[in-house]
Motif scaffolding. Structure first.
Motif: not given
Length: 207
Positions: A139-142, A180-187
């Motif tokens: 499984p991929p890293a979460r 709308f989705v973004s990686p935490s810390g990279d809005e």
């Protein structure tokens, strides 16, 4: 992929029921599974001959082209069950097959060689199930994602605006509302999703 879960079904004296199965989802049901997270897959209206037992292993497939979208184990009916209006096989008089997901690839299905199953639920040789499971890999890293939904609401008060907001969400849902989705810390990497896929929301880019 290793299978370390204890078996709760299998061959006993005089019992040759396979403990591995393929479930072939219609495309519309597969698309419904992609829209909202579920811990289980519940199917009804299946042929009486297709009767996997609790603990049996399941490979969930979708066809044309044939792809592997999830692995799971059969759970007892009524465990984690849910009503799903998107189930095209719904039949209230038939027993449900409930599969608890153990590994998913709903967004990036894995191509599968060979012919598609000749029914919605088909027994698999254990070696065939293992070959399918191995294709998924680990499984991929979460990671943490920030997901938001912004709607302009006209209302007389904040409380009323919230009530109207949830009414829109329930009525329109993931088929019509962009999230709308973004990686935490990279809005700045924010991306809109509709129907479970990336959707451009900038009309200037469409020109």
């Amino acid at each position: 992929m290793t299978d370390t879960e204890p078996r709760t079904s299998g061959t006993t004296d005089g019992d040759t029921t396979p403990d591995a199965w393929a479930v072939l989802l219609p495309d519309e049901r597969y698309q419904a599974e992609r829209l909202v997270h579920h811990d289980v897959l519940e199917l009804t209206g299946l042929p009486a001959a297709a009767r996997p037992r609790p603990g049996d292993r399941v490979a969930v497939l979708v066809g044309e082209p044939l792809r592997l979208v999830a692995l799971g184990r059969v759970a007892r009916a009524g465990v984690g069950g849910r009503e799903d209006p998107d189930d095209p096989q719904s039949d209230a008089t038939a027993g449900a097959l409930v599969v608890t997901y153990t590994r998913g690839a709903l967004d990036e299905p894995v191509p599968v060689d060979g012919p598609a199953p000749d029914g919605p639920v088909v027994a698999l040789e254990p070696a065939r199930w293992r070959a399918l499971a191995d294709r998924l890999g680990p499984p991929p890293a979460r990671r943490t994602w920030l997901v938001s939904l912004d709607l302009p609401i006209e209302a007389a008060s904040r409380a009323e605006a919230v009530r109207i907001f949830w009414s829109y969400v329930q009525e329109l849902g993931p088929r019509e509302l962009p999230a709308f989705v973004s990686p935490s810390g990279d809005e700045l990497a924010m991306q809109a999703f509709v129907l479970g896929v990336e959707a451009n929301q900038d009309p200037e880019e469409d020109d």
